[in-house]
Scaffold this active site. Structure first.
Site, PDB file in Angstrom:
ATOM      1  N   GLY A  59       1.998   4.992  -0.429  1.00 18.60           N
ATOM      2  CA  GLY A  59       1.406   6.313  -0.553  1.00 18.60           C
ATOM      3  C   GLY A  59       2.498   7.299  -0.937  1.00 18.60           C
ATOM      4  CD  GLU A  93      -2.599  -0.968   2.743  1.00 17.42           C
ATOM      5  OE1 GLU A  93      -3.829  -1.108   2.703  1.00 17.42           O
ATOM      6  OE2 GLU A  93      -1.968  -0.721   3.786  1.00 17.42           O
ATOM      7  CE1 TYR A 135       0.047  10.574   4.011  1.00 23.14           C
ATOM      8  CE2 TYR A 135       2.351  10.265   3.447  1.00 23.14           C
ATOM      9  CZ  TYR A 135       1.093   9.739   3.694  1.00 23.14           C
ATOM     10  OH  TYR A 135       0.891   8.390   3.619  1.00 23.14           O
ATOM     11  CB  CYS A 192      -0.566  34.683  13.255  1.00 22.32           C
ATOM     12  SG  CYS A 192      -1.053  35.849  11.998  1.00 22.32           S
ATOM     13  NE  ARG A 212       5.017  15.005   5.921  1.00 20.16           N
ATOM     14  CZ  ARG A 212       6.295  14.667   5.800  1.00 20.16           C
ATOM     15  NH1 ARG A 212       7.105  15.395   5.073  1.00 20.16           N
ATOM     16  NH2 ARG A 212       6.758  13.597   6.412  1.00 20.16           N
TER      17      ARG A 212
HETATM   18  C1  PLP Z   1      -0.478   5.856   5.563  1.00 15.78           C
HETATM   19  C2  PLP Z   1      -0.712   4.451   5.226  1.00 15.78           C
HETATM   20  C3  PLP Z   1      -0.108   3.881   4.112  1.00 15.78           C
HETATM   21  C4  PLP Z   1       0.864   4.634   3.238  1.00 15.78           C
HETATM   22  O1  PLP Z   1       2.059   4.872   3.888  1.00 15.78           O
HETATM   23  P1  PLP Z   1       3.262   5.580   3.098  1.00 15.78           P
HETATM   24  O2  PLP Z   1       4.320   5.716   4.117  1.00 15.78           O
HETATM   25  O3  PLP Z   1       2.748   6.885   2.621  1.00 15.78           O
HETATM   26  O4  PLP Z   1       3.643   4.681   1.981  1.00 15.78           O
HETATM   27  C5  PLP Z   1      -0.413   2.587   3.798  1.00 15.78           C
HETATM   28  N1  PLP Z   1      -1.282   1.865   4.557  1.00 15.78           N
HETATM   29  C6  PLP Z   1      -1.876   2.389   5.648  1.00 15.78           C
HETATM   30  C7  PLP Z   1      -2.806   1.562   6.416  1.00 15.78           C
HETATM   31  C8  PLP Z   1      -1.613   3.679   6.016  1.00 15.78           C
HETATM   32  O5  PLP Z   1      -2.199   4.187   7.107  1.00 15.78           O
END
Ligand code: PLP
Length: 438
Positions: free
Chosen positions: A298, A296, A397, A367, A336
Protein backbone atom coordinates in the site's frame (compact mmCIF):
# COMPACT_ATOMS: atom_id res chain seq x y z
CA UNK A 1 21.80 24.18 -1.69
CA UNK A 2 20.63 24.24 1.95
CA UNK A 3 17.96 21.58 1.61
CA UNK A 4 19.87 19.24 -0.71
CA UNK A 5 19.74 16.22 1.61
CA UNK A 6 16.04 16.75 2.32
CA UNK A 7 15.08 16.00 -1.28
CA UNK A 8 14.23 12.49 -0.17
CA UNK A 9 12.61 11.24 -3.34
CA UNK A 10 13.78 11.48 -6.94
CA UNK A 11 10.64 13.37 -7.98
CA UNK A 12 11.76 16.37 -5.88
CA UNK A 13 14.14 19.08 -7.12
CA UNK A 14 14.75 22.82 -6.84
CA UNK A 15 14.84 25.42 -9.64
CA UNK A 16 16.99 28.55 -9.98
CA UNK A 17 14.44 30.67 -8.16
CA UNK A 18 14.70 28.43 -5.13
CA UNK A 19 11.29 26.90 -5.72
CA UNK A 20 10.58 23.28 -4.93
CA UNK A 21 9.66 21.19 -7.98
CA UNK A 22 7.53 18.07 -7.66
CA UNK A 23 7.20 15.66 -10.57
CA UNK A 24 8.88 18.35 -12.66
CA UNK A 25 6.45 21.16 -11.80
CA UNK A 26 6.94 24.29 -9.71
CA UNK A 27 4.99 23.72 -6.50
CA UNK A 28 4.47 27.45 -5.91
CA UNK A 29 2.67 27.72 -9.25
CA UNK A 30 0.59 24.64 -8.47
CA UNK A 31 -0.34 26.23 -5.13
CA UNK A 32 -1.45 29.34 -6.99
CA UNK A 33 -3.44 27.42 -9.57
CA UNK A 34 -5.21 24.95 -7.29
CA UNK A 35 -5.14 26.76 -3.95
CA UNK A 36 -3.98 25.24 -0.68
CA UNK A 37 -4.13 22.87 1.00
CA UNK A 38 -3.75 20.56 -1.94
CA UNK A 39 -2.67 16.95 -2.22
CA UNK A 40 -0.38 16.45 -5.22
CA UNK A 41 0.14 12.97 -6.60
CA UNK A 42 2.70 11.87 -9.15
CA UNK A 43 0.95 9.40 -11.43
CA UNK A 44 4.16 8.40 -13.19
CA UNK A 45 5.69 7.47 -9.83
CA UNK A 46 2.65 5.38 -8.89
CA UNK A 47 2.88 3.49 -12.18
CA UNK A 48 6.63 3.05 -11.80
CA UNK A 49 6.10 1.45 -8.37
CA UNK A 50 3.39 -0.87 -9.67
CA UNK A 51 5.76 -2.03 -12.42
CA UNK A 52 8.60 -2.62 -9.99
CA UNK A 53 6.36 -4.94 -7.96
CA UNK A 54 4.77 -6.62 -10.96
CA UNK A 55 8.06 -7.24 -12.75
CA UNK A 56 9.86 -8.50 -9.66
CA UNK A 57 6.99 -10.82 -8.80
CA UNK A 58 6.57 -12.27 -12.27
CA UNK A 59 10.32 -12.64 -12.72
CA UNK A 60 10.87 -14.45 -9.42
CA UNK A 61 7.52 -16.08 -8.74
CA UNK A 62 6.07 -16.62 -12.19
CA UNK A 63 2.82 -15.48 -13.71
CA UNK A 64 0.90 -16.95 -10.77
CA UNK A 65 2.37 -14.36 -8.39
CA UNK A 66 0.22 -11.35 -7.59
CA UNK A 67 0.86 -7.70 -6.83
CA UNK A 68 -2.15 -6.51 -4.86
CA UNK A 69 -2.48 -2.79 -4.14
CA UNK A 70 -3.79 -2.24 -0.60
CA UNK A 71 -6.17 0.48 -1.64
CA UNK A 72 -6.84 1.80 1.86
CA UNK A 73 -3.55 3.71 1.44
CA UNK A 74 -5.20 5.99 -1.13
CA UNK A 75 -8.66 5.15 -2.38
CA UNK A 76 -10.53 7.14 -5.03
CA UNK A 77 -11.70 6.31 -8.52
CA UNK A 78 -8.63 7.41 -10.40
CA UNK A 79 -6.42 5.14 -8.27
CA UNK A 80 -8.47 2.08 -9.23
CA UNK A 81 -8.29 3.07 -12.90
CA UNK A 82 -4.51 3.26 -12.67
CA UNK A 83 -4.42 -0.12 -10.89
CA UNK A 84 -6.62 -1.63 -13.57
CA UNK A 85 -4.40 -0.27 -16.33
CA UNK A 86 -1.29 -1.53 -14.57
CA UNK A 87 -2.74 -5.02 -14.21
CA UNK A 88 -2.69 -4.89 -10.43
CA UNK A 89 -5.01 -6.68 -8.04
CA UNK A 90 -6.54 -4.64 -5.18
CA UNK A 91 -7.31 -5.09 -1.51
CA UNK A 92 -10.59 -3.56 -0.43
CA UNK A 93 -11.82 -3.26 3.14
CA UNK A 94 -15.34 -1.85 2.97
CA UNK A 95 -18.42 -1.47 0.78
CA UNK A 96 -17.18 2.05 0.09
CA UNK A 97 -13.92 0.83 -1.40
CA UNK A 98 -15.71 -1.92 -3.33
CA UNK A 99 -18.17 0.61 -4.74
CA UNK A 100 -15.43 3.08 -5.66
CA UNK A 101 -13.43 0.36 -7.42
CA UNK A 102 -16.53 -0.82 -9.23
CA UNK A 103 -17.44 2.69 -10.38
CA UNK A 104 -13.92 3.10 -11.72
CA UNK A 105 -14.37 -0.06 -13.78
CA UNK A 106 -11.90 -2.09 -11.75
CA UNK A 107 -12.57 -5.82 -12.29
CA UNK A 108 -13.75 -6.96 -8.86
CA UNK A 109 -12.78 -10.57 -9.50
CA UNK A 110 -9.28 -9.19 -8.88
CA UNK A 111 -10.26 -7.78 -5.48
CA UNK A 112 -9.37 -9.25 -2.09
CA UNK A 113 -11.85 -8.33 0.64
CA UNK A 114 -10.19 -7.65 3.99
CA UNK A 115 -11.46 -6.33 7.34
CA UNK A 116 -11.68 -7.79 10.79
CA UNK A 117 -15.36 -7.04 11.01
CA UNK A 118 -17.26 -7.58 7.80
CA UNK A 119 -20.92 -7.17 8.61
CA UNK A 120 -23.62 -9.42 7.14
CA UNK A 121 -24.43 -6.55 4.81
CA UNK A 122 -20.82 -6.15 3.72
CA UNK A 123 -20.68 -9.86 2.98
CA UNK A 124 -23.86 -9.84 0.92
CA UNK A 125 -22.80 -6.73 -0.95
CA UNK A 126 -19.36 -8.12 -1.77
CA UNK A 127 -20.90 -11.39 -3.00
CA UNK A 128 -23.37 -9.50 -5.14
CA UNK A 129 -20.60 -7.37 -6.62
CA UNK A 130 -18.51 -10.44 -7.45
CA UNK A 131 -15.49 -9.76 -5.27
CA UNK A 132 -12.95 -12.44 -6.15
CA UNK A 133 -11.54 -13.37 -2.78
CA UNK A 134 -12.52 -12.96 0.83
CA UNK A 135 -9.70 -12.88 3.32
CA UNK A 136 -11.58 -14.39 6.22
CA UNK A 137 -10.56 -12.92 9.54
CA UNK A 138 -12.73 -14.61 12.15
CA UNK A 139 -15.18 -17.43 12.77
CA UNK A 140 -18.30 -15.27 12.72
CA UNK A 141 -17.37 -14.12 9.25
CA UNK A 142 -16.81 -17.65 7.99
CA UNK A 143 -20.22 -18.75 9.23
CA UNK A 144 -22.00 -15.73 7.80
CA UNK A 145 -20.16 -15.97 4.48
CA UNK A 146 -20.80 -19.70 4.14
CA UNK A 147 -24.48 -19.09 4.72
CA UNK A 148 -24.76 -16.13 2.34
CA UNK A 149 -22.79 -17.89 -0.41
CA UNK A 150 -25.04 -20.95 0.04
CA UNK A 151 -28.12 -18.79 -0.45
CA UNK A 152 -26.65 -17.48 -3.68
CA UNK A 153 -25.69 -20.99 -4.73
CA UNK A 154 -22.01 -20.15 -5.17
CA UNK A 155 -18.75 -21.35 -3.76
CA UNK A 156 -16.78 -18.31 -2.64
CA UNK A 157 -12.99 -18.37 -2.83
CA UNK A 158 -11.38 -17.52 0.50
CA UNK A 159 -8.05 -17.17 2.21
CA UNK A 160 -7.69 -17.39 5.95
CA UNK A 161 -5.86 -14.58 7.68
CA UNK A 162 -3.37 -16.04 10.14
CA UNK A 163 -1.13 -14.33 12.68
CA UNK A 164 2.26 -15.96 12.73
CA UNK A 165 3.13 -14.42 16.11
CA UNK A 166 5.84 -12.05 14.97
CA UNK A 167 6.78 -8.91 16.80
CA UNK A 168 7.99 -6.29 14.34
CA UNK A 169 9.68 -3.16 15.47
CA UNK A 170 7.39 -0.61 13.88
CA UNK A 171 4.72 1.50 15.57
CA UNK A 172 2.35 -0.38 17.82
CA UNK A 173 -0.61 0.77 15.71
CA UNK A 174 0.67 -0.81 12.50
CA UNK A 175 2.07 -3.95 14.10
CA UNK A 176 -0.49 -6.58 13.23
CA UNK A 177 1.14 -9.99 13.25
CA UNK A 178 1.35 -10.69 16.97
CA UNK A 179 -0.60 -13.37 18.80
CA UNK A 180 -2.67 -10.75 20.61
CA UNK A 181 -3.56 -8.79 17.45
CA UNK A 182 -7.20 -8.02 16.72
CA UNK A 183 -6.63 -9.44 13.24
CA UNK A 184 -6.79 -13.04 12.17
CA UNK A 185 -6.24 -16.43 13.73
CA UNK A 186 -3.16 -17.10 15.82
CA UNK A 187 -1.18 -20.15 14.76
CA UNK A 188 0.37 -20.52 18.20
CA UNK A 189 -2.90 -20.85 20.10
CA UNK A 190 -4.47 -23.43 17.80
CA UNK A 191 -7.09 -20.95 16.56
CA UNK A 192 -5.68 -21.17 13.02
CA UNK A 193 -5.98 -24.94 12.90
CA UNK A 194 -9.53 -24.88 14.22
CA UNK A 195 -10.69 -22.44 11.59
CA UNK A 196 -8.81 -24.24 8.82
CA UNK A 197 -10.62 -27.44 9.77
CA UNK A 198 -13.91 -25.56 9.77
CA UNK A 199 -13.23 -23.90 6.40
CA UNK A 200 -12.40 -27.24 4.83
CA UNK A 201 -15.81 -28.64 5.72
CA UNK A 202 -17.78 -25.48 4.89
CA UNK A 203 -19.62 -26.33 1.71
CA UNK A 204 -20.01 -22.89 0.19
CA UNK A 205 -16.47 -21.66 0.46
CA UNK A 206 -13.34 -22.84 -1.28
CA UNK A 207 -10.20 -22.48 0.77
CA UNK A 208 -7.54 -21.20 -1.65
CA UNK A 209 -4.80 -20.63 0.88
CA UNK A 210 -3.47 -18.49 3.68
CA UNK A 211 -2.72 -14.85 4.33
CA UNK A 212 -0.64 -12.96 6.83
CA UNK A 213 0.30 -9.30 7.19
CA UNK A 214 2.70 -8.59 9.97
CA UNK A 215 3.78 -5.00 9.83
CA UNK A 216 4.33 -1.79 7.99
CA UNK A 217 7.16 0.60 7.16
CA UNK A 218 9.62 -2.31 7.00
CA UNK A 219 13.05 -1.65 5.52
CA UNK A 220 14.19 -5.19 4.91
CA UNK A 221 12.70 -8.62 4.35
CA UNK A 222 13.47 -10.10 7.72
CA UNK A 223 9.82 -10.04 8.79
CA UNK A 224 8.69 -11.62 5.50
CA UNK A 225 11.31 -14.33 5.81
CA UNK A 226 10.31 -15.13 9.38
CA UNK A 227 6.60 -15.18 8.60
CA UNK A 228 7.15 -17.24 5.43
CA UNK A 229 8.95 -19.84 7.51
CA UNK A 230 6.14 -20.03 10.05
CA UNK A 231 3.47 -20.11 7.35
CA UNK A 232 5.24 -22.92 5.50
CA UNK A 233 5.65 -24.98 8.61
CA UNK A 234 1.95 -24.45 9.35
CA UNK A 235 0.98 -25.44 5.81
CA UNK A 236 3.13 -28.54 6.02
CA UNK A 237 1.51 -29.50 9.30
CA UNK A 238 -1.98 -28.99 7.82
CA UNK A 239 -1.08 -31.09 4.79
CA UNK A 240 0.05 -33.93 7.00
CA UNK A 241 -2.97 -33.82 9.22
CA UNK A 242 -5.75 -32.96 6.76
CA UNK A 243 -4.27 -33.66 3.34
CA UNK A 244 -4.95 -30.06 2.31
CA UNK A 245 -2.46 -28.24 0.08
CA UNK A 246 -2.64 -24.44 -0.09
CA UNK A 247 -2.60 -22.96 -3.59
CA UNK A 248 -2.00 -19.40 -2.50
CA UNK A 249 0.21 -17.75 0.07
CA UNK A 250 -0.34 -14.04 0.61
CA UNK A 251 2.41 -12.36 2.58
CA UNK A 252 0.72 -8.98 3.04
CA UNK A 253 2.18 -5.53 2.65
CA UNK A 254 4.62 -3.46 4.54
CA UNK A 255 7.72 -2.33 2.68
CA UNK A 256 8.79 1.09 3.89
CA UNK A 257 9.31 4.47 2.30
CA UNK A 258 11.49 7.45 3.10
CA UNK A 259 9.84 9.98 5.35
CA UNK A 260 13.15 11.41 6.55
CA UNK A 261 16.57 11.70 4.97
CA UNK A 262 18.06 9.07 7.27
CA UNK A 263 15.48 6.48 6.23
CA UNK A 264 17.15 4.02 3.87
CA UNK A 265 16.24 3.64 0.22
CA UNK A 266 14.83 0.18 -0.21
CA UNK A 267 15.26 -1.87 -3.37
CA UNK A 268 11.89 -3.58 -3.71
CA UNK A 269 12.94 -5.83 -6.59
CA UNK A 270 15.96 -7.11 -4.71
CA UNK A 271 13.89 -7.78 -1.60
CA UNK A 272 11.21 -9.65 -3.49
CA UNK A 273 13.87 -11.74 -5.15
CA UNK A 274 15.31 -12.64 -1.74
CA UNK A 275 11.90 -13.56 -0.33
CA UNK A 276 11.10 -15.57 -3.48
CA UNK A 277 14.35 -17.50 -3.24
CA UNK A 278 13.66 -18.30 0.36
CA UNK A 279 10.12 -19.46 -0.45
CA UNK A 280 11.45 -21.73 -3.19
CA UNK A 281 13.90 -23.19 -0.72
CA UNK A 282 11.11 -23.81 1.81
CA UNK A 283 8.98 -25.39 -0.87
CA UNK A 284 11.78 -27.75 -1.82
CA UNK A 285 12.80 -28.59 1.75
CA UNK A 286 9.24 -29.43 2.69
CA UNK A 287 8.49 -31.06 -0.62
CA UNK A 288 5.49 -28.73 -0.78
CA UNK A 289 4.24 -27.55 -4.18
CA UNK A 290 5.10 -23.88 -4.61
CA UNK A 291 1.91 -21.87 -3.97
CA UNK A 292 1.13 -18.74 -5.95
CA UNK A 293 2.54 -15.92 -3.86
CA UNK A 294 1.01 -12.48 -3.33
CA UNK A 295 2.30 -9.23 -1.91
CA UNK A 296 -0.03 -6.44 -0.82
CA UNK A 297 1.87 -3.15 -0.93
CA UNK A 298 0.00 0.00 0.00
CA UNK A 299 2.33 2.65 1.36
CA UNK A 300 5.25 1.76 -0.91
CA UNK A 301 3.08 2.21 -4.03
CA UNK A 302 1.73 5.67 -3.24
CA UNK A 303 3.52 7.37 -0.33
CA UNK A 304 6.34 9.13 -2.12
CA UNK A 305 4.06 9.78 -5.07
CA UNK A 306 2.35 12.28 -2.79
CA UNK A 307 3.15 15.77 -1.53
CA UNK A 308 0.91 18.21 0.33
CA UNK A 309 1.11 21.98 -0.11
CA UNK A 310 -0.03 24.49 2.47
CA UNK A 311 0.11 28.26 2.88
CA UNK A 312 1.69 29.72 5.99
CA UNK A 313 -0.59 31.78 8.22
CA UNK A 314 0.73 32.90 11.57
CA UNK A 315 4.35 32.65 12.65
CA UNK A 316 4.68 32.84 16.41
CA UNK A 317 8.08 33.07 18.05
CA UNK A 318 8.08 32.54 21.81
CA UNK A 319 11.65 33.50 22.80
CA UNK A 320 13.41 30.80 24.75
CA UNK A 321 10.61 28.33 24.09
CA UNK A 322 9.33 27.48 20.69
CA UNK A 323 8.55 28.83 17.25
CA UNK A 324 5.22 27.98 15.69
CA UNK A 325 4.55 28.10 11.98
CA UNK A 326 0.91 27.45 11.26
CA UNK A 327 -0.53 26.26 7.98
CA UNK A 328 -3.98 26.29 6.42
CA UNK A 329 -4.52 22.54 6.88
CA UNK A 330 -3.52 20.11 9.60
CA UNK A 331 -4.84 17.03 11.32
CA UNK A 332 -7.98 17.04 9.16
CA UNK A 333 -5.89 16.32 6.03
CA UNK A 334 -2.92 14.63 7.72
CA UNK A 335 -3.69 13.00 11.04
CA UNK A 336 -0.60 10.86 11.19
CA UNK A 337 1.56 12.91 13.54
CA UNK A 338 -1.38 13.49 15.87
CA UNK A 339 -2.24 9.80 15.78
CA UNK A 340 1.17 8.18 16.22
CA UNK A 341 3.84 10.82 15.89
CA UNK A 342 4.64 9.85 12.33
CA UNK A 343 7.71 11.68 11.00
CA UNK A 344 7.61 13.86 7.88
CA UNK A 345 10.02 16.00 5.93
CA UNK A 346 8.69 19.56 5.73
CA UNK A 347 10.12 22.06 3.24
CA UNK A 348 9.76 25.81 2.61
CA UNK A 349 8.64 25.43 -1.00
CA UNK A 350 9.35 29.03 -2.10
CA UNK A 351 12.50 29.53 0.01
CA UNK A 352 14.53 26.47 -0.83
CA UNK A 353 17.67 28.59 -1.34
CA UNK A 354 17.57 29.95 2.21
CA UNK A 355 19.14 28.30 5.22
CA UNK A 356 16.88 26.47 7.63
CA UNK A 357 17.95 28.41 10.71
CA UNK A 358 14.75 28.46 12.72
CA UNK A 359 13.63 25.35 14.56
CA UNK A 360 9.86 25.33 14.27
CA UNK A 361 6.83 23.33 15.15
CA UNK A 362 4.59 23.26 12.10
CA UNK A 363 1.01 23.21 13.32
CA UNK A 364 -2.38 23.00 11.68
CA UNK A 365 -5.46 25.15 12.01
CA UNK A 366 -7.64 22.82 14.06
CA UNK A 367 -8.78 23.53 17.60
CA UNK A 368 -6.49 20.97 19.21
CA UNK A 369 -3.06 21.52 20.73
CA UNK A 370 -2.19 18.14 19.30
CA UNK A 371 -2.86 19.35 15.77
CA UNK A 372 0.77 19.17 14.78
CA UNK A 373 2.10 18.36 11.33
CA UNK A 374 5.66 18.05 12.56
CA UNK A 375 7.81 19.43 15.40
CA UNK A 376 11.49 20.31 15.10
CA UNK A 377 11.40 21.47 11.49
CA UNK A 378 14.26 23.69 10.33
CA UNK A 379 12.73 26.56 8.36
CA UNK A 380 14.24 29.86 7.18
CA UNK A 381 13.75 32.53 9.84
CA UNK A 382 12.29 34.87 7.23
CA UNK A 383 9.30 32.61 6.73
CA UNK A 384 6.03 34.51 6.85
CA UNK A 385 2.36 34.56 6.03
CA UNK A 386 1.73 33.64 2.41
CA UNK A 387 4.78 31.38 2.03
CA UNK A 388 4.26 27.84 0.80
CA UNK A 389 5.06 24.80 2.92
CA UNK A 390 5.45 21.36 1.38
CA UNK A 391 5.09 18.14 3.33
CA UNK A 392 6.69 15.21 1.52
CA UNK A 393 5.68 11.56 1.26
CA UNK A 394 2.00 12.16 1.99
CA UNK A 395 0.57 9.90 -0.72
CA UNK A 396 -0.36 7.10 1.68
CA UNK A 397 -2.82 7.29 4.58
CA UNK A 398 -3.36 11.05 4.28
CA UNK A 399 -6.22 11.62 1.87
CA UNK A 400 -7.68 8.25 2.89
CA UNK A 401 -7.68 9.24 6.56
CA UNK A 402 -8.87 12.81 6.02
CA UNK A 403 -11.80 14.13 8.01
CA UNK A 404 -14.00 17.19 8.16
CA UNK A 405 -13.00 18.03 11.71
CA UNK A 406 -13.82 21.68 12.44
CA UNK A 407 -15.95 21.53 9.26
CA UNK A 408 -12.90 21.95 7.11
CA UNK A 409 -13.52 20.84 3.53
CA UNK A 410 -11.24 18.07 2.28
CA UNK A 411 -8.58 19.35 -0.15
CA UNK A 412 -8.50 18.31 -3.80
CA UNK A 413 -6.17 15.63 -5.13
CA UNK A 414 -4.24 16.91 -8.13
CA UNK A 415 -2.46 14.25 -10.16
CA UNK A 416 0.52 14.96 -12.34
CA UNK A 417 1.22 12.86 -15.41
CA UNK A 418 3.98 13.70 -17.89
CA UNK A 419 4.31 17.10 -16.18
CA UNK A 420 0.63 17.85 -16.78
CA UNK A 421 -1.54 18.38 -13.71
CA UNK A 422 -5.21 17.38 -13.58
CA UNK A 423 -7.79 17.15 -10.82
CA UNK A 424 -8.35 13.54 -9.73
CA UNK A 425 -10.57 14.41 -6.77
CA UNK A 426 -12.24 17.81 -6.47
CA UNK A 427 -11.85 19.78 -3.29
CA UNK A 428 -14.95 19.84 -1.14
CA UNK A 429 -17.01 23.02 -1.11
CA UNK A 430 -18.84 24.53 1.83
CA UNK A 431 -22.05 23.21 0.31
CA UNK A 432 -20.57 19.70 0.21
CA UNK A 433 -20.12 20.01 3.95
CA UNK A 434 -23.82 20.49 4.56
CA UNK A 435 -25.05 18.30 1.69
CA UNK A 436 -26.25 15.55 4.02
CA UNK A 437 -27.48 17.76 6.85
CA UNK A 438 -31.30 17.65 7.17
C1 PLP B 1 -2.59 -2.07 5.49
C2 PLP B 1 -2.45 -3.39 4.88
C3 PLP B 1 -1.58 -3.59 3.81
C4 PLP B 1 -0.69 -2.50 3.28
O1 PLP B 1 0.32 -2.18 4.17
P1 PLP B 1 1.43 -1.11 3.75
O2 PLP B 1 2.28 -0.99 4.95
O3 PLP B 1 0.71 0.14 3.42
O4 PLP B 1 2.16 -1.67 2.58
C5 PLP B 1 -1.55 -4.83 3.23
N1 PLP B 1 -2.33 -5.84 3.68
C6 PLP B 1 -3.18 -5.68 4.72
C7 PLP B 1 -4.00 -6.81 5.15
C8 PLP B 1 -3.26 -4.47 5.34
O5 PLP B 1 -4.10 -4.32 6.38
Amino acid sequence: MPYENKLICDNLSVNDEGHLLFAGLDTTLLAKEYGTPVYLMDEDKIREKCRIYKNAISKNLGSEGRAIYASKAASFKRMYTIMKEEGMYCDVVSCGEIYTAHKAGFPLEKAFFHSNNKTDNDIKYALRMGVGYFVVDNKEELLSLNKAAGKKGIKQKILLRLTPGIDTHTFEAVDTGKVDSKFGFAIETGAAEKITEKALVSKNVELIGFHCHVGSQLFDSDVYIRSAKIMFSYMTYIREKYGYIARMLDLGGGYGVRYLENDPVIDIAENIEAVANYLKKLSKENNYPMPSVSFEPGRSIVADAGLTLYTVGMVKKIPGFINYVSVDGGMADNVRYAMYEAPYTVLPANRMNERGDMRSTVVGRCCESGDIIQPGVLLPSGIKRGDIIAVCTTGAYNYSMASNYNRIPRPPVVMIKDKKPYVAVKGETLDDLIALDE
